[in-house]
Design an enzyme around this catalytic site. Structure first.
Site, mmCIF file in Angstrom:
data_model
loop_
_atom_site.group_PDB
_atom_site.id
_atom_site.type_symbol
_atom_site.label_atom_id
_atom_site.label_comp_id
_atom_site.label_asym_id
_atom_site.label_seq_id
_atom_site.Cartn_x
_atom_site.Cartn_y
_atom_site.Cartn_z
ATOM 1 N N LYS A 26 44.672 70.993 38.961
ATOM 2 C CA LYS A 26 45.445 71.394 40.126
ATOM 3 C C LYS A 26 46.834 71.872 39.735
ATOM 4 O O LYS A 26 47.551 72.460 40.525
ATOM 5 C CB LYS A 26 45.609 70.179 41.073
ATOM 6 C CG LYS A 26 44.301 69.654 41.604
ATOM 7 C CD LYS A 26 44.507 68.248 42.256
ATOM 8 C CE LYS A 26 43.357 67.375 41.827
ATOM 9 N NZ LYS A 26 43.543 65.975 42.187
ATOM 10 N N GLY A 27 47.190 71.571 38.499
ATOM 11 C CA GLY A 27 48.565 71.782 38.055
ATOM 12 C C GLY A 27 49.087 73.194 38.191
ATOM 13 O O GLY A 27 50.270 73.404 38.440
ATOM 14 N N GLU A 37 47.820 78.557 33.527
ATOM 15 C CA GLU A 37 47.849 77.111 33.292
ATOM 16 C C GLU A 37 49.279 76.598 33.433
ATOM 17 O O GLU A 37 50.244 77.330 33.189
ATOM 18 C CB GLU A 37 47.266 76.842 31.901
ATOM 19 C CG GLU A 37 47.256 75.421 31.415
ATOM 20 C CD GLU A 37 46.512 74.398 32.273
ATOM 21 O OE1 GLU A 37 46.780 74.363 33.483
ATOM 22 O OE2 GLU A 37 45.729 73.612 31.712
ATOM 23 N N ASP A 87 49.528 72.133 25.848
ATOM 24 C CA ASP A 87 49.963 70.918 25.153
ATOM 25 C C ASP A 87 49.170 70.817 23.840
ATOM 26 O O ASP A 87 49.486 71.507 22.878
ATOM 27 C CB ASP A 87 49.740 69.741 26.114
ATOM 28 C CG ASP A 87 50.273 68.411 25.611
ATOM 29 O OD1 ASP A 87 51.314 68.406 24.938
ATOM 30 O OD2 ASP A 87 49.662 67.380 25.907
ATOM 31 N N LYS A 130 54.323 73.235 24.872
ATOM 32 C CA LYS A 130 54.828 72.114 24.069
ATOM 33 C C LYS A 130 54.225 72.245 22.676
ATOM 34 O O LYS A 130 53.275 71.538 22.338
ATOM 35 C CB LYS A 130 54.338 70.801 24.700
ATOM 36 C CG LYS A 130 55.409 69.926 25.307
ATOM 37 C CD LYS A 130 54.877 68.523 25.517
ATOM 38 C CE LYS A 130 54.463 68.275 26.948
ATOM 39 N NZ LYS A 130 54.043 66.874 27.198
ATOM 40 N N ASP A 144 51.723 66.712 37.176
ATOM 41 C CA ASP A 144 51.631 65.357 37.719
ATOM 42 C C ASP A 144 51.695 64.296 36.645
ATOM 43 O O ASP A 144 51.494 64.555 35.460
ATOM 44 C CB ASP A 144 50.286 65.185 38.436
ATOM 45 C CG ASP A 144 49.119 65.077 37.457
ATOM 46 O OD1 ASP A 144 48.985 65.974 36.605
ATOM 47 O OD2 ASP A 144 48.369 64.086 37.530
ATOM 48 N N ARG A 188 53.628 66.159 41.859
ATOM 49 C CA ARG A 188 53.318 67.594 41.828
ATOM 50 C C ARG A 188 54.216 68.377 42.777
ATOM 51 O O ARG A 188 54.454 69.566 42.596
ATOM 52 C CB ARG A 188 51.864 67.835 42.244
ATOM 53 C CG ARG A 188 50.824 67.315 41.272
ATOM 54 C CD ARG A 188 49.463 67.922 41.611
ATOM 55 N NE ARG A 188 48.340 67.215 41.018
ATOM 56 C CZ ARG A 188 47.888 67.418 39.791
ATOM 57 N NH1 ARG A 188 48.472 68.301 39.014
ATOM 58 N NH2 ARG A 188 46.855 66.743 39.338
HETATM 59 P P1 IMP Z 1 46.041 70.142 26.640
HETATM 60 O O1 IMP Z 1 44.569 70.212 26.838
HETATM 61 O O2 IMP Z 1 46.435 68.955 25.813
HETATM 62 O O3 IMP Z 1 46.690 71.402 26.163
HETATM 63 O O4 IMP Z 1 46.680 69.712 27.999
HETATM 64 C C1 IMP Z 1 46.692 70.463 29.091
HETATM 65 C C2 IMP Z 1 46.737 69.590 30.315
HETATM 66 O O5 IMP Z 1 47.348 68.320 30.076
HETATM 67 C C3 IMP Z 1 47.576 70.269 31.341
HETATM 68 O O6 IMP Z 1 46.777 71.044 32.174
HETATM 69 C C4 IMP Z 1 48.212 69.132 32.079
HETATM 70 O O7 IMP Z 1 47.398 68.767 33.160
HETATM 71 C C5 IMP Z 1 48.235 67.987 31.100
HETATM 72 N N1 IMP Z 1 49.585 67.786 30.514
HETATM 73 C C6 IMP Z 1 49.961 67.967 29.249
HETATM 74 N N2 IMP Z 1 51.266 67.691 29.062
HETATM 75 C C7 IMP Z 1 51.735 67.327 30.277
HETATM 76 C C8 IMP Z 1 53.036 66.933 30.772
HETATM 77 O O8 IMP Z 1 54.044 66.864 30.065
HETATM 78 N N3 IMP Z 1 53.106 66.638 32.089
HETATM 79 C C9 IMP Z 1 52.030 66.705 32.922
HETATM 80 N N4 IMP Z 1 50.817 67.080 32.514
HETATM 81 C C10 IMP Z 1 50.660 67.378 31.206
HETATM 82 MG MG MG Z 2 47.324 66.922 34.828
#
Ligand code: IMP
Ligand code: MG
Length: 184
Positions: free
Chosen positions: A40-41, A104, A108, A136, A164, A170
């Site tokens: 939902k982000g 997105e 992360d 990040k 979130d 959010r």
């Molecule tokens: P990844 O798969 O680790 O790249 O993460 C992506 C998802 O992790 C994002 O869509 C967010 O929902 C969540 N996420 C990663 N870092 C944060 C943060 O600092 N705050 C909130 N959600 C995060």
């Molecule tokens: Mg999330």
């Protein structure tokens, strides 16, 4: 909520979203676009972004959950390297032959976008680009980059503007740091 430390103000975010919208408009001149927001982000970022893209466009949403470590302020060091990301809502229409922009909230570890990129490439789109509001890079586990990045941020857990913690925050208009983050 205002006790949480401010990282990016609503004005900074709004100005950057306008920039990205203009850049996408220039890069895709003469083409139609399909924006795919990751629930939902990314819902808030997508809804602001598409209003600054002056092209023929449609949008849809896709939903995933990750079984690994749920992201949170106490981020654990060990990730499941197989990337347990699962689709919970698919797109409505085939993206075959379309110019797709995957939208997105934050890039992360890269697990989510790697999974989604592979999934959407299976549709054989004409092009596939990624727009991430936040990046990040310190936490990256898989080699993936976004084509459009709003802000590169330090290794902090952030909330607001769609992002979130356990579904909360959010609705904050600014992006703030949730304290308690461990080094990832
Ligand atoms: P990844 O798969 O680790 O790249 O993460 C992506 C998802 O992790 C994002 O869509 C967010 O929902 C969540 N996420 C990663 N870092 C944060 C943060 O600092 N705050 C909130 N959600 C995060
Ligand atoms: Mg999330």
């Amino acid at each position: 909520m205002n006790e949480l430390k401010l990282l990016l103000s609503r004005e900074q975010i709004a100005a950057r979203v306008v920039d990205i919208g203009k850049q996408i408009t220039r890069d895709s001149a003469g083409e139609s676009l399909v924006f795919i927001g990751v629930l939902k982000g990314a819902a808030i970022f997508l809804s602001d972004l598409v209003r600054h893209v002056d092209l023929d466009a449609t949008f849809d949403f896709i939903g995933v959950t990750s079984y690994g470590n749920p992201p949170g302020p106490k981020q654990e060091k060990v990730w499941n390297s197989t990337g347990e990301v699962r689709l919970v809502k698919d797109v409505e229409h085939s993206l075959r032959g379309q110019n797709v922009i995957l939208v997105e909230d934050i890039l992360d570890t890269g697990l989510t976008l790697t999974f989604l990129k592979r999934l959407l490439l299976g549709h054989e789109p004409k092009s596939l680009r990624i727009a991430a509001l936040l990046d990040k890079p310190e936490r990256r586990r898989l080699k993936i980059e976004a084509d459009y990045v709003g802000f590169t941020i330090p290794n902090e857990f952030v909330v607001g503007y769609g992002l979130d913690y356990a579904e909360r925050y959010r609705n904050l208009p600014d992006i703030r740091i949730l304290p308690g983050a461990l080094e990832g």
